[in-house]
Design a protein around this motif. Structure first.
Motif, PDB file in Angstrom:
ATOM      1  N   PRO A 166      15.662  -7.520  13.787  1.00 19.56           N
ATOM      2  CA  PRO A 166      17.005  -7.990  14.129  1.00 19.56           C
ATOM      3  C   PRO A 166      17.679  -8.801  13.026  1.00 19.56           C
ATOM      4  O   PRO A 166      18.878  -8.635  12.775  1.00 19.56           O
ATOM      5  CB  PRO A 166      16.773  -8.840  15.384  1.00 19.56           C
ATOM      6  N   ALA A 167      16.944  -9.683  12.366  1.00 21.64           N
ATOM      7  CA  ALA A 167      17.564 -10.520  11.341  1.00 21.64           C
ATOM      8  C   ALA A 167      18.098  -9.687  10.194  1.00 21.64           C
ATOM      9  O   ALA A 167      19.159  -9.992   9.624  1.00 21.64           O
ATOM     10  CB  ALA A 167      16.557 -11.552  10.831  1.00 21.64           C
ATOM     11  N   THR A 168      17.405  -8.617   9.851  1.00 18.98           N
ATOM     12  CA  THR A 168      17.853  -7.754   8.764  1.00 18.98           C
ATOM     13  C   THR A 168      19.089  -6.965   9.179  1.00 18.98           C
ATOM     14  O   THR A 168      20.054  -6.826   8.404  1.00 18.98           O
ATOM     15  CB  THR A 168      16.720  -6.810   8.330  1.00 18.98           C
ATOM     16  N   VAL A 169      19.097  -6.445  10.399  1.00 14.64           N
ATOM     17  CA  VAL A 169      20.269  -5.723  10.893  1.00 14.64           C
ATOM     18  C   VAL A 169      21.470  -6.664  10.946  1.00 14.64           C
ATOM     19  O   VAL A 169      22.581  -6.308  10.516  1.00 14.64           O
ATOM     20  CB  VAL A 169      19.989  -5.110  12.281  1.00 14.64           C
ATOM     21  N   ASP A 170      21.272  -7.861  11.458  1.00 12.65           N
ATOM     22  CA  ASP A 170      22.371  -8.838  11.507  1.00 12.65           C
ATOM     23  C   ASP A 170      22.901  -9.136  10.108  1.00 12.65           C
ATOM     24  O   ASP A 170      24.119  -9.230   9.900  1.00 12.65           O
ATOM     25  CB  ASP A 170      21.887 -10.138  12.160  1.00 12.65           C
ATOM     26  N   TRP A 171      22.010  -9.307   9.159  1.00  6.06           N
ATOM     27  CA  TRP A 171      22.429  -9.609   7.787  1.00  6.06           C
ATOM     28  C   TRP A 171      23.296  -8.486   7.232  1.00  6.06           C
ATOM     29  O   TRP A 171      24.344  -8.744   6.619  1.00  6.06           O
ATOM     30  CB  TRP A 171      21.194  -9.808   6.901  1.00  6.06           C
ATOM     31  N   VAL A 172      22.897  -7.243   7.455  1.00  5.50           N
ATOM     32  CA  VAL A 172      23.671  -6.103   6.945  1.00  5.50           C
ATOM     33  C   VAL A 172      25.069  -6.085   7.548  1.00  5.50           C
ATOM     34  O   VAL A 172      26.070  -5.934   6.827  1.00  5.50           O
ATOM     35  CB  VAL A 172      22.937  -4.775   7.232  1.00  5.50           C
ATOM     36  N   LEU A 173      25.166  -6.224   8.865  1.00  4.69           N
ATOM     37  CA  LEU A 173      26.481  -6.159   9.519  1.00  4.69           C
ATOM     38  C   LEU A 173      27.357  -7.341   9.121  1.00  4.69           C
ATOM     39  O   LEU A 173      28.573  -7.199   8.950  1.00  4.69           O
ATOM     40  CB  LEU A 173      26.309  -6.108  11.040  1.00  4.69           C
ATOM     41  N   ARG A 174      26.745  -8.486   8.921  1.00  7.75           N
ATOM     42  CA  ARG A 174      27.512  -9.682   8.582  1.00  7.75           C
ATOM     43  C   ARG A 174      27.879  -9.709   7.091  1.00  7.75           C
ATOM     44  O   ARG A 174      29.044  -9.903   6.730  1.00  7.75           O
ATOM     45  CB  ARG A 174      26.698 -10.913   8.961  1.00  7.75           C
ATOM     46  N   GLY A 179      31.095  -7.491   6.890  1.00  8.12           N
ATOM     47  CA  GLY A 179      32.151  -8.483   7.050  1.00  8.12           C
ATOM     48  C   GLY A 179      32.374  -8.943   8.471  1.00  8.12           C
ATOM     49  O   GLY A 179      33.345  -9.666   8.755  1.00  8.12           O
ATOM     50  N   PHE A 180      31.493  -8.559   9.405  1.00  4.15           N
ATOM     51  CA  PHE A 180      31.617  -9.035  10.783  1.00  4.15           C
ATOM     52  C   PHE A 180      31.262 -10.523  10.823  1.00  4.15           C
ATOM     53  O   PHE A 180      30.352 -10.970  10.114  1.00  4.15           O
ATOM     54  CB  PHE A 180      30.688  -8.254  11.708  1.00  4.15           C
ATOM     55  N   PRO A 181      31.953 -11.309  11.641  1.00  2.74           N
ATOM     56  CA  PRO A 181      31.685 -12.757  11.662  1.00  2.74           C
ATOM     57  C   PRO A 181      30.291 -13.103  12.160  1.00  2.74           C
ATOM     58  O   PRO A 181      29.730 -14.128  11.776  1.00  2.74           O
ATOM     59  CB  PRO A 181      32.769 -13.310  12.589  1.00  2.74           C
ATOM     60  N   MET A 182      29.731 -12.262  13.031  1.00  2.00           N
ATOM     61  CA  MET A 182      28.369 -12.452  13.520  1.00  2.00           C
ATOM     62  C   MET A 182      27.702 -11.094  13.596  1.00  2.00           C
ATOM     63  O   MET A 182      28.365 -10.074  13.839  1.00  2.00           O
ATOM     64  CB  MET A 182      28.342 -13.116  14.907  1.00  2.00           C
ATOM     65  N   GLY A 183      26.384 -11.071  13.402  1.00  2.00           N
ATOM     66  CA  GLY A 183      25.646  -9.840  13.614  1.00  2.00           C
ATOM     67  C   GLY A 183      25.511  -9.555  15.095  1.00  2.00           C
ATOM     68  O   GLY A 183      25.683 -10.442  15.936  1.00  2.00           O
ATOM     69  N   PRO A 184      25.158  -8.323  15.465  1.00  2.00           N
ATOM     70  CA  PRO A 184      25.097  -7.964  16.889  1.00  2.00           C
ATOM     71  C   PRO A 184      24.048  -8.732  17.682  1.00  2.00           C
ATOM     72  O   PRO A 184      24.267  -9.031  18.860  1.00  2.00           O
ATOM     73  CB  PRO A 184      24.789  -6.467  16.872  1.00  2.00           C
ATOM     74  N   ALA A 238      17.000  -4.339   3.503  1.00  2.00           N
ATOM     75  CA  ALA A 238      18.432  -4.173   3.754  1.00  2.00           C
ATOM     76  C   ALA A 238      19.097  -3.369   2.644  1.00  2.00           C
ATOM     77  O   ALA A 238      19.892  -2.455   2.901  1.00  2.00           O
ATOM     78  CB  ALA A 238      19.098  -5.540   3.894  1.00  2.00           C
ATOM     79  N   GLU A 239      18.759  -3.674   1.403  1.00  2.00           N
ATOM     80  CA  GLU A 239      19.375  -2.965   0.270  1.00  2.00           C
ATOM     81  C   GLU A 239      18.946  -1.508   0.246  1.00  2.00           C
ATOM     82  O   GLU A 239      19.727  -0.630  -0.157  1.00  2.00           O
ATOM     83  CB  GLU A 239      19.003  -3.654  -1.045  1.00  2.00           C
ATOM     84  N   ARG A 240      17.734  -1.222   0.671  1.00  2.00           N
ATOM     85  CA  ARG A 240      17.282   0.183   0.712  1.00  2.00           C
ATOM     86  C   ARG A 240      17.995   0.960   1.808  1.00  2.00           C
ATOM     87  O   ARG A 240      18.309   2.148   1.636  1.00  2.00           O
ATOM     88  CB  ARG A 240      15.763   0.257   0.934  1.00  2.00           C
ATOM     89  N   LEU A 241      18.234   0.312   2.938  1.00  2.00           N
ATOM     90  CA  LEU A 241      18.835   1.019   4.071  1.00  2.00           C
ATOM     91  C   LEU A 241      20.311   1.305   3.857  1.00  2.00           C
ATOM     92  O   LEU A 241      20.800   2.392   4.205  1.00  2.00           O
ATOM     93  CB  LEU A 241      18.654   0.195   5.348  1.00  2.00           C
TER      94      LEU A 241
END
Length: 412
Positions: A232-240, A244-249, A320-323
């Motif tokens: 989850p932390a990695t997915v949140d980091w990517v989206l944020r 540019g989303f203010p918060m990750g999902p 995150a950078e690989r995905l």
């Protein structure tokens, strides 16, 4: 809405027009919880006489005291004059009865999300209020025509979906059912602008604009974690950080409450005849069943310290950078954006809202950095169509079916 903002801000000081004076001079708000009291504060601040009613003894009076304190804070911060605060509170009356309201131009219901309760209330209001009183519901997802089923003159029933907290949030979804008169929609849309709000209009589709279009933001992230693609932390980091989303999902659903977010998603799913596109995930169901609901319980997707900070959730930046930029099925950003765009263009394609209103709603309602239609034009609708087709091939079953509007050129 299933996302919340918690700090009250600038109280609007817009004044009624002559038309408002005649048609909407007195406004009643039924339900004195957080949403109802916030709506009452907005209406009173805009110059209306407001009756805030609640069937539970003392609740409306307590809400009026909270509004008084909120206005005092705004005065203290220099955001509102003492004279305007006193005038606002002076126009606001608390009532312990929902059956003895004066004649109103507008009644806004903000009671719990229970169709039976709302249907009975609206039927009663239609008998007690004049035939031209607009009856509005603040529901976030219940069908307007279902609420209006037993109403005398159901053409006056519509939705006014405010976002939390109403004194701060600019967006209001003005929702019409099949029986709602366009004239009432026009009148109320103009009134919302006079209240300092930005209204968007939509049909009574499940979840309306914001709560329907936003479903992939949560669902795709949960499916990526379920599949073991990333934590989850990695997915949140990517989206944020990349989106540019203010918060990750995950941090957002923890903030909203996993139970609240699941309830909204389940409502949309059930109202669409359990369409696979909106199916809740086992990931979120397990959180709710375990009582790990997010910040309010101290743990959800993440664990929280006493001061509300997240404990032990570091993103894997190398992963995150690989995905990002890889296959769409494992790229949290590309996959989420493709599904948001697909959902938005499908809503426009069905004629339930305009492209402009969809983009406004998502920017203001959930603070997306761009509207999904704007994002689709930037990415290229043909690119999005190819990404959705790739997802559909990888995960057959209907969730990833492409909207016809991605390829018909109507939104280019």
């Amino acid at each position: 809405m299933d996302s919340d903002v918690t700090e009250a801000g600038q109280q609007p000081t817009h004044r009624r027009s002559e038309d408002d004076e005649g048609i909407f001079a007195t406004v009643a708000v039924i339900g004195a919880g957080a949403m109802g009291s916030g709506i009452a504060q907005v209406a009173a601040g805009a110059g209306h006489r407001v009756v805030l009613a609640d069937p539970v003894i003392g609740v409306a009076a307590d809400a009026r005291e909270r509004i008084s304190s909120s206005l005092d804070r705004l005065v203290g911060k220099g955001r509102l004059s003492r004279a305007d605060a006193d005038a606002t509170l002076g126009r606001l009356v608390a009532s312990e009865s929902i059956h003895t309201l004066p004649e109103c131009g507008l009644v806004i219901e903000a009671v719990p999300e229970d169709l039976r309760i709302k249907r009975l209330l609206f039927a009663d209001l239609s008998e007690r209020q004049p035939a031209n009183t607009v009856l509005a519901t603040n529901t976030s997802s219940i069908d307007i025509d279902a609420i209006a089923r037993d109403v005398i003159d159901p053409e006056r029933v519509l939705g006014l979906h405010f976002f939390n907290p109403p004194p701060v949030m600019e967006l209001v979804e003005v929702v019409h059912g099949e029986l709602t008169s366009p004239a009432y929609v026009e009148h109320v849309t103009a009134l919302m602008r006079a209240w300092g709000k930005t209204p968007v209009r939509c049909a009574s589709t499940p979840g309306f604009i914001v709560n329907r279009v936003a479903r992939p933001f949560y669902g795709e992230a949960q499916r990526l974690v379920e599949a073991g693609v990333a934590d989850p932390a990695t997915v949140d980091w990517v989206l944020r950080e990349r989106g540019g989303f203010p918060m990750g999902p995950f941090e957002l659903t923890d903030f909203i409450g996993q139970d609240v977010n699941l309830a909204v998603g389940t409502s949309v799913w059930e109202q669409t005849d359990r369409d696979e596109r909106y199916a809740p995930t086992d990931f979120q169901r397990r959180l709710v069943e375990a009582g790990t609901l997010g910040r309010k319980t101290g743990s959800g997707v993440y664990t929280y310290a006493a001061d509300g900070t997240v404990e032990g959730a570091e993103p894997d930046l190398a992963l995150a950078e690989r995905l990002v930029g890889g296959p769409v099925a494992t790229d949290p950003l590309a996959r989420t954006l493709a599904m948001l765009v697909n959902e938005a263009v499908d809503l426009v394609h069905r004629g339930e809202a305009s492209a402009e209103d969809v983009d406004i709603a998502m920017r203001l309602g959930v603070r997306y950095p761009r509207g999904p239609i704007e994002w689709g034009r930037e990415i290229g609708f043909d690119v999005v169509a190819a990404q959705i087709a790739e997802l559909d091939a990888a995960f057959p079953g209907g969730r990833y079916r492409p909207s016809p509007a991605l390829s018909d050129g109507s939104l280019a």
